[in-house]
Enzyme design. Structure first.
Site, mmCIF file in Angstrom:
data_model
loop_
_atom_site.group_PDB
_atom_site.id
_atom_site.type_symbol
_atom_site.label_atom_id
_atom_site.label_comp_id
_atom_site.label_asym_id
_atom_site.label_seq_id
_atom_site.Cartn_x
_atom_site.Cartn_y
_atom_site.Cartn_z
ATOM 1 N N ASP A 19 39.967 31.250 31.374
ATOM 2 C CA ASP A 19 39.796 32.105 32.247
ATOM 3 C C ASP A 19 38.647 31.957 33.197
ATOM 4 O O ASP A 19 37.678 31.223 32.466
ATOM 5 C CB ASP A 19 40.018 33.340 32.031
ATOM 6 C CG ASP A 19 41.414 33.811 32.043
ATOM 7 O OD1 ASP A 19 42.162 33.211 32.190
ATOM 8 O OD2 ASP A 19 41.646 35.220 31.244
ATOM 9 N N MET A 38 37.936 46.130 37.110
ATOM 10 C CA MET A 38 38.134 45.624 38.246
ATOM 11 C C MET A 38 38.495 46.729 39.173
ATOM 12 O O MET A 38 39.447 46.602 40.002
ATOM 13 C CB MET A 38 39.846 45.150 37.885
ATOM 14 C CG MET A 38 39.570 43.809 36.910
ATOM 15 S SD MET A 38 41.275 43.191 36.681
ATOM 16 C CE MET A 38 41.671 44.287 35.486
ATOM 17 N N LYS A 48 41.866 32.757 37.807
ATOM 18 C CA LYS A 48 41.913 33.053 39.179
ATOM 19 C C LYS A 48 40.445 32.401 39.737
ATOM 20 O O LYS A 48 39.699 32.744 39.298
ATOM 21 C CB LYS A 48 42.118 34.444 39.565
ATOM 22 C CG LYS A 48 43.603 35.105 39.264
ATOM 23 C CD LYS A 48 43.721 36.229 39.548
ATOM 24 C CE LYS A 48 45.141 36.729 39.417
ATOM 25 N NZ LYS A 48 45.300 36.587 37.983
#
Lengths: 256, 256
Positions: free
Chosen positions: A36, A169, A57
Site C-alpha cells: 500500500d 482518515m 491509492k
C-alpha cells in the site's frame, strides 16, 4: 500440488523498525509483495529478491480495485508463490484485511494474518499521548473519518468524555467531527491533537482543543495522513512535551 | 554525566515473534528489564546478559506497587543503565505507560515509547476476527472490564451495533457487560467471542452470542487472560474458521 501461501501483514505506522519479527520473516520468504501507500520504501530492502507491486491509492489516479488485489494474490498463490499483502498499520483495522481473508478462504488458499502496530495507538504514543490513562480514560473509540454514515452513529451516541476518541482518515471531516462531538455535549475545551505522518521523518504534532479542531488553526494536511485524538489524555502528551523538552529529542510541537 | 535511558516497550500479545524490531533492539541493549506477567519467557533469550526483574501481578500475591516500579526505573537510569520496561501488548493501552512516562519525565530521565501490537486487536485477528469490516463495523470501542465505573459510561451509551466492542480484563465481569449491552438495546443474538491466551500455546477461541456470553456456556477462565469481542465482525471469524478448517492449521474452536 505446490500450493502457495499468503500472509496478510501489518506494516505498522511507517517506521520500518516497528515491523514485527514475524512480518520481517514473511517478507524475507516472499516471492511477491503487494503493498500500500504509506509503507516505507526502505522496507523493500528486507525482501530484495521479491517482486514488489504497488496496489495502493495515489492522488489523482484510480486506485487498484479490491477484486484485482484479491485476484493477484490468488493467482500467485496458485502458482506456488509466497505472497505478502503488506498493509499500513494493522491489516484488520480499517484495512479490508477481512475481505481479503474471505476471498483467499473462498479460493482455498492457505493464509495467515500477521497483526501489526496500529497507527491508531502508535501515532498518539509517539507524541507521548496514551490513548488510555488512569483517571482520564480507561478506554478509547476508534473510527474511520472517511464517511459520516460510519462515524456518525458512534460519535453521536458515546457519552461525552467517557473514552478517548481516535479518528483515522478524518482530516477532511475534522470540522464535522468536532461539531458532531460538541453537539453531543463534549466540551469545546477538551484537549485535541492531530498527529501527522507519525513515525516518519515528516512527523508533526498539533495540539489544541476540540473547539480549535473545528477552526482553521490546524495545519493543512497536504499529502500527509493524520490521526485525530480527542480527550483529556492529550493533556498528558502536552505535559510530557513540556517536561521533556530539554532532555528529549522530540518531534516539532505546534500549539493552537 | 553518564545518564541512563528507559524504553517503555510493548511486548505484544504473547508470541515473541510479534515483538517489533525496535523492541528487540531495546532488549539487546538493556542492562535491566522490568517485565510483567504474560510476557513470554522465551523473550528472555533476546537479552541474556540483562538483569530480568519481575514486577507483574501474580494471583494470591501482592503486586509490586507502581511507585516501586517507577523508583526502580529511575534509580537504574540514574546509575547510567539502559532500562527496558516490558509491558504486555502496547504500553499505552491500559498499561499505565503514561504514568511511568510522567514519573520518568519528572525525574529528568530520558525515555522513549516503543509501541507494540495490542492484544485488543491481535487476539481477535489471530482467530480471524477483524475488529473492523466493511459493511459490518467501521470502528471499534476498547474498554477495560476491570471495573464498572470505567466501562459503564462507554458501553451504556454507545448506539447498539454502531461499532465492535472489545473488552480487555473483562472475563470476571462478562455477565454484567453482556447485560449492560443488552439493556442498552443490543440484540442478544449479536455474535460474540472470547479469545483466551491469544498467540500463546494455550490459545482457545469461544464463539457464541451476546446472550450466551451472559450465560454459563463460556469456558472457565482459569488463569488465562481473555479478550471479549462483541459485534457482527465475529461472524467473519466464524465463517473463516468454517471455510478454512480443511486447509488451515487453526487453533481449537469451541462453539456455544
Amino acid at each position: 500440488m505446490n500450493m502457495g501461501f499468503v500472509s496478510l501483514v501489518g506494516a505498522g505506522p511507517g517506521d520500518p523498525d516497528l515491523l514485527t519479527r514475524k512480518a520481517v520473516r514473511a517478507l524475507r520468504a516472499a516471492d511477491l509483495v503487494l503493498y500500500d501507500a504509506l509503507v516505507d520504501r526502505t522496507v523493500m530492502r528486507i525482501a530484495p529478491r521479491a517482486h514488489w507491486f504497488y496496489v495502493g491509492k495515489r492522488a489523482h489516479r484510480p486506485s487498484v480495485r479490491q477484486e484485482t488485489i484479491n485476484a493477484l494474490m490468488i493467482r500467485a498463490a496458485r502458482r506456488g508463490k509466497c505472497v505478502v499483502r503488506l498493509k499500513c498499520g494493522d491489516p484488520f483495522v480499517l484495512g479490508r484485511g477481512g475481505e481479503e481473508a474471505l476471498a483467499l478462504a473462498a479460493a482455498g488458499i492457505r493464509f495467515e494474518v500477521v497483526p501489526g502496530v496500529t497507527t491508531a495507538i502508535a501515532a498518539p504514543a509517539l507524541a507521548n499521548i496514551p490513548v488510555t490513562h488512569r483517571g482520564l480514560a480507561s478506554g478509547f473509540v476508534l473510527v474511520s473519518g472517511h464517511d459520516e454514515a460510519a462515524y456518525g452513529p458512534v460519535l453521536g451516541s458515546i457519552a461525552p468524555g467517557s473514552a478517548t476518541v481516535v479518528v483515522l482518515m478524518g482530516l477532511r471531516a475534522r470540522v464535522d467531527i468536532a461539531n458532531l462531538l460538541m453537539g453531543r455535549g463534549w466540551n469545546a475545551a477538551t484537549p485535541a491533537a492531530v498527529l501527522f505522518a507519525a513515525s516518519t521523518t515528516r512527523q508533526e504534532t498539533w495540539i489544541g482543543t476540540l473547539g480549535a479542531l473545528a477552526s482553521a488553526s490546524v495545519p493543512s494536511a497536504a499529502d500527509r495522513p493524520g490521526t485525530i485524538v480527542v480527550g483529556d489524555v492529550v493533556s498528558v502528551g502536552a505535559q510530557l512535551a513540556g517536561m521533556t523538552a530539554e532532555v528529549q529529542d522530540e518531534a516539532s510541537i505546534k500549539r493552537a
